[in-house]
Design an enzyme around this catalytic site. Structure first.
Site, short mmCIF file in Angstrom:
data_model
loop_
_atom_site.label_atom_id
_atom_site.label_comp_id
_atom_site.label_asym_id
_atom_site.label_seq_id
_atom_site.Cartn_x
_atom_site.Cartn_y
_atom_site.Cartn_z
CB CYS A 1 -8.52 -4.53 -3.54
SG CYS A 1 -7.37 -3.17 -3.23
CG ASN B 1 -0.38 -0.07 2.55
OD1 ASN B 1 0.54 -0.85 2.78
ND2 ASN B 1 -0.89 0.73 3.46
CD GLU C 1 -5.20 -5.83 -0.91
OE1 GLU C 1 -5.68 -6.32 0.13
OE2 GLU C 1 -4.86 -4.63 -0.99
CB CYS D 1 -10.82 -2.31 0.36
SG CYS D 1 -10.09 -1.73 -1.19
CD GLU E 1 -1.37 5.06 4.77
OE1 GLU E 1 -2.00 4.14 5.31
OE2 GLU E 1 -0.78 5.94 5.44
CB CYS F 1 -5.16 -1.28 -1.70
SG CYS F 1 -6.51 -0.33 -0.98
#
Length: 155
Positions: free
Chosen positions: A114, A61, A74, A111, A63, A72
């Site tokens: 993803c 990930n 994934e 999430c 940010e 993310c």
């Protein structure tokens, strides 16, 4: 009116009983957590994808102060895999999360964004097995679709 039941088959393993075929992919996902850029959440997620050609592609990930500008683990892994190996199916994805100096006790799952992004590749190439790592348990699911049964897709 009709009622329907939606179920997902999940295999649960202790980390020490995880079948050998998953161990290297889980280790790659765990190692990828160190490459996360997570100064705000302090929640480091790593993902590792095994491609049909035997290659392993990792992501973490990333940010950003403008939260929607981050991504993310994934999606970073699957988008990189698709761009580096176009037309090569993704066969497995392992996901791990590290925070507060340790890996999560229970597995985390992707999430919704993803799940939807990964489902796009699954729709093109067939099932992508999902391995979710936690220090106390590892979940193995047969496909992304098992995480998103009422998905936005044409199949």
């Amino acid at each position: 009116m009709k009622e329907r039941t939606i179920t997902a088959m999940i295999q649960e393993y202790r980390p020490d009983e995880l079948p050998e075929r998953y161990v290297d992919l889980v280790d790659a996902a765990k190692a990828s957590t160190a490459r996360a850029h997570a100064p705000y959440s302090k929640f480091h997620v790593g993902a590792a994808i095994r491609m049909d050609n035997g290659e392993t592609v990792c992501g973490a990930n990333q940010e950003n102060a403008a939260f929607s500008s981050g991504t993310c683990a994934e999606r970073s892994a699957c988008f990189y895999a698709a761009s580096q190996y176009p037309g090569v199916p993704m066969r497995q994805i392992a996901i791990a999360a590290w925070t507060g100096g340790a890996f999560q006790k229970k597995p985390i799952s992707p999430c919704g964004s993803c799940r939807q992004a990964l489902l796009e590749y699954e729709a093109m190439y067939g099932p992508i097995e999902v391995i979710l790592y936690g220090d106390d348990a590892v979940y193995v699911l047969p496909s992304i679709r098992s995480l998103l049964p009422l998905s936005f897709t044409e199949f």
